[in-house]
Design a protein around this motif. Structure first.
Motif, short mmCIF file in Angstrom:
data_model
loop_
_atom_site.label_atom_id
_atom_site.label_comp_id
_atom_site.label_asym_id
_atom_site.label_seq_id
_atom_site.Cartn_x
_atom_site.Cartn_y
_atom_site.Cartn_z
N PRO A 144 1.03 -1.29 0.01
CA PRO A 144 0.15 0.04 0.06
C PRO A 144 0.91 1.32 0.09
CG PRO A 144 -0.64 -1.68 1.72
CD PRO A 144 0.39 -1.95 1.14
N GLU A 145 0.49 2.23 -0.90
CA GLU A 145 1.19 3.27 -1.27
C GLU A 145 1.27 4.36 0.23
OE1 GLU A 145 0.03 5.85 -4.41
OE2 GLU A 145 1.42 7.42 -4.02
N ARG A 146 0.56 3.94 1.11
CA ARG A 146 0.68 4.84 2.37
C ARG A 146 1.71 4.18 3.39
NH1 ARG A 146 -1.56 0.98 6.03
NH2 ARG A 146 -2.80 -0.33 4.79
N LEU A 147 2.34 2.75 2.99
CA LEU A 147 3.53 2.65 3.70
C LEU A 147 4.74 3.21 3.34
CD1 LEU A 147 2.51 -1.10 4.36
CD2 LEU A 147 2.22 0.84 5.86
N TRP A 148 4.94 3.51 1.82
CA TRP A 148 6.21 3.74 1.13
C TRP A 148 7.15 4.54 1.97
CZ3 TRP A 148 4.47 4.56 -4.70
CH2 TRP A 148 3.90 3.37 -5.13
N ALA A 149 6.24 5.81 2.77
CA ALA A 149 7.42 6.76 3.44
C ALA A 149 7.68 6.27 4.67
CB ALA A 149 6.64 8.05 2.91
N LEU A 150 6.97 5.11 4.95
CA LEU A 150 7.42 4.68 6.54
C LEU A 150 8.47 3.78 6.69
CD1 LEU A 150 3.78 4.02 7.52
CD2 LEU A 150 5.01 6.08 7.98
N PRO A 151 9.35 3.61 7.74
CA PRO A 151 10.28 2.79 7.84
C PRO A 151 9.72 1.57 8.24
CG PRO A 151 10.65 4.53 9.63
CD PRO A 151 9.22 4.78 8.88
N PRO A 152 10.09 0.40 7.77
CA PRO A 152 9.38 -1.01 7.64
C PRO A 152 9.39 -1.50 8.98
CG PRO A 152 10.95 -1.03 5.97
CD PRO A 152 11.28 0.19 6.72
N ALA A 153 10.18 -1.06 10.07
CA ALA A 153 10.10 -1.58 11.34
C ALA A 153 8.73 -2.20 11.83
CB ALA A 153 10.79 -0.89 12.35
N THR A 154 7.68 -1.45 11.49
CA THR A 154 6.65 -1.79 12.17
C THR A 154 5.77 -2.64 11.04
OG1 THR A 154 5.50 0.37 11.38
CG2 THR A 154 6.63 0.00 13.74
N PHE A 155 6.24 -3.02 9.91
CA PHE A 155 5.45 -3.72 8.98
C PHE A 155 5.13 -4.95 9.11
CE2 PHE A 155 6.71 -0.93 4.78
CZ PHE A 155 6.40 0.24 5.71
N SER A 156 4.23 -5.86 8.85
CA SER A 156 4.05 -7.11 9.14
C SER A 156 5.09 -7.81 8.36
CB SER A 156 2.56 -7.65 8.40
OG SER A 156 2.69 -7.71 7.06
N GLY A 157 5.24 -9.18 8.62
CA GLY A 157 6.39 -10.11 7.97
C GLY A 157 6.19 -10.16 6.43
N GLY A 158 4.85 -10.14 5.92
CA GLY A 158 4.91 -10.52 4.41
C GLY A 158 5.19 -9.01 3.74
N GLU A 159 4.66 -7.83 4.66
CA GLU A 159 5.02 -6.52 3.89
C GLU A 159 6.62 -6.18 3.94
OE1 GLU A 159 0.86 -4.32 5.56
OE2 GLU A 159 2.72 -4.23 6.60
N GLN A 160 7.09 -6.65 4.91
CA GLN A 160 8.74 -6.41 5.02
C GLN A 160 9.33 -7.35 4.06
OE1 GLN A 160 10.71 -7.04 8.64
NE2 GLN A 160 9.51 -5.49 10.02
N GLN A 161 8.74 -8.41 3.67
CA GLN A 161 9.37 -9.40 2.76
C GLN A 161 9.16 -8.96 1.39
OE1 GLN A 161 11.52 -11.21 2.70
NE2 GLN A 161 11.31 -12.98 1.68
N ARG A 162 8.00 -8.11 1.14
CA ARG A 162 7.63 -7.59 -0.20
C ARG A 162 8.77 -6.43 -0.35
NH1 ARG A 162 1.69 -6.84 -0.18
NH2 ARG A 162 1.72 -7.53 1.96
#
Lengths: 241, 257
Positions: A144-162
């Motif tokens: 999701p585009e809203r995540l692009w500008a965020l550091p991935p530390a808080t992302f889910s495993g699948g989001e980080q993997q992508r």
């Protein structure tokens, strides 16, 4: 031996010595031979603990091998990563040899899109072009585009993997090492990664991969490589009486 | 991109304090665009090595060579005292663990940033003020605070002023001793991110001494592990941290959180 191999591994051996655990010696593989040509996807087979990830990390020169040669075709010549200088290894990793691991190494404060752009910038891309390429991949991988500008530390495993996959596929690496890239992905995103792999192969990329997912493995493998064929013999003294 | 040209080279550097050997037969080289991390616990000799490499402590044995502008690789301790001071002032930058060691506390933040430029011969007020503003922005400090003294800043902010001071005169070599030492974890992360960006952008050669392996992992391309004054292991940062070969390095890595 073909003259066009992208990667040629000969006589490779890897042993771990754990100095602080009674100098335990853990032999993993020895006399290992592997050759990968452009457009091939060699899938490492073998039970868990057979040394598949160790081989991947050894090829990437993340682990230091105990013997043998690791030849990669880099900027038109074969370079042996075992004897190359650290600066050469860095250059090979920048331009020739890509690695997508199971986990994203999160860098504090660095936004997802910058993580994808970083290797492109290191290869001299302009910020605009690098950003466009990163956006293209993140869109394709449904981050999701809203995540692009965020550091991935808080992302889910699948989001980080992508984010990790986007980073690995952003530039054209002639050799790609994929260690379980689809492990934490849902079926739709898994299909997208399979698509990326097929495109890379059509582009002449040489791939070595570990895929536990049987379906993914069957769709991308051009050949299996059974690592246990090269299992190292356990040294005499560590065999229990 | 790492250059081919060696900027700093140590050959068999040995530092002694009386009978104590702080640093024993250490050799290394460093190129532009490259960050070398020196890790090891307190007392391992890493700060003595850094001090010796920075031209402030003549080694008992060995040589320290630097690619002096217009001269090529030269023995730092064979240079005349004024020449060595010029090299330190104009071609090198220093970041100390305690910002108070690197800053002048009685002059403004802006003054601190431009003072090295002044010593490099800049005399015009406008460009200096412009540089100070630019650097404050670069290290993410409010340029409106240009006239405040460092004592009015927090520790993390002081450290950013020190980094600006160390880099504003465009050194080619930067030596850092525990640059994120006494800071909160969140402040550390901002500072590390800042340093990472600057190193790449400015194509600096950097030597960073730290006992924090997480800092080393983020900043350094290569690592040198020291114990009891000796180098016990060297390699690419991820090699040393993910597949340590030496017994001491294995202990160090397994003890890190």
């Amino acid at each position: 031996m073909s003259d066009k191999a992208s990667l040629r591994v000969t006589g490779l051996a890897k042993t771990f010595t754990l100095h602080n655990q009674d100098s335990a010696i853990i032999p993993v593989f020895e006399a290992l031979e592997l050759e990968v040509s452009p457009g091939e996807c060699v899938v490492l087979a073998g039970r868990s603990g057979a040394g598949k990830s160790t081989l991947m990390r050894s090829i990437y020169s993340n682990y230091r091998v105990s013997g043998g040669q690791l030849l990669v075709r880099h900027r038109g010549a074969m370079v042996d990563l075992v004897t190359a200088s650290p600066q050469q290894v860095i250059d090979v990793r920048r331009a020739t040899l890509g690695h997508v691991g199971q986990f994203l190494r999160v860098i504090p404060r660095v936004p997802a899109i910058e993580i994808v752009m970083e290797p492109l910038l290191a290869n001299g891309w302009s910020r605009d072009n690098a950003r466009r390429r990163a956006q293209e991949l993140l869109t394709r991988l449904n981050l999701p585009e809203r995540l692009w500008a965020l550091p991935p530390a808080t992302f889910s495993g699948g989001e980080q993997q992508r984010v990790n996959i986007a980073r690995g596929f952003a530039q054209h690496f002639p050799i790609l090492l994929l260690d379980e890239p689809t492990a934490s992905l849902d079926p739709a995103n898994r299909d997208i990664v399979v698509g990326l792999i097929h495109e890379a192969l059509a582009d002449g990329v040489a791939i070595v991969g570990i895929f536990h997912d049987v379906d993914v493995r069957e769709r991308v493998a051009t050949r299996d490589f059974v690592i246990s064929d090269f299992a190292a013999k356990v040294p005499e003294e560590s065999v229990p009486a | 991109m790492i250059g081919d040209k060696i900027l700093l080279e140590a050959r068999g550097v040995t530092v002694r304090y009386g009978k104590t050997v702080a640093c024993d037969d250490v050799s290394l080289d460093l190129r532009a665009g490259e960050v070398l991390g020196i890790v090891g616990e307190s007392g391992s000799g890493k700060t003595s090595l850094l001090t010796s490499l920075s031209g402030r402590l003549r080694p008992a044995a060995g040589e320290v060579l630097f690619d002096v502008r217009g001269q090529g690789l030269a023995d730092v301790y064979a240079l005349s005292e004024p020449e060595r001071r010029r090299v330190r002032r104009e071609e090198w930058g220093f970041v100390h663990q305690n910002p108070r060691d690197g800053l002048r506390l009685r002059i403004s933040a802006g003054g601190n940033i431009v003072e090295p430029l002044l010593m490099c011969g800049e005399r015009r007020y406008e460009p200096m003020r412009g540089t100070a503003v630019q650097w404050l922005e670069r290290v993410e400090l409010d340029p409106a605070r240009i006239d405040q003294r460092p004592s009015q800043f927090s520790g993390g902010m002081q450290q950013r002023v020190q980094i600006a001071r160390a880099l504003a005169h465009q050194p080619r070599l930067v030596l850092m001793d525990e640059p994120t030492g006494g800071l909160d974890v969140s402040v550390q992360a901002r500072l590390l991110d800042l340093l990472r960006g600057l190193v790449r952008e400015l194509d600096l050669a950097v030597m960073v001494v730290t006992h924090d392996l997480a800092v080393a992992r983020l900043l350094a391309d290569r690592l040198m592990v020291m114990k009891d004054g000796r180098v016990v292991e060297t390699g690419l940062t991820d090699q040393v941290l993910d597949d340590p070969q030496d017994a001491y390095t294995q202990l160090l890595v397994s003890a890190a959180m």
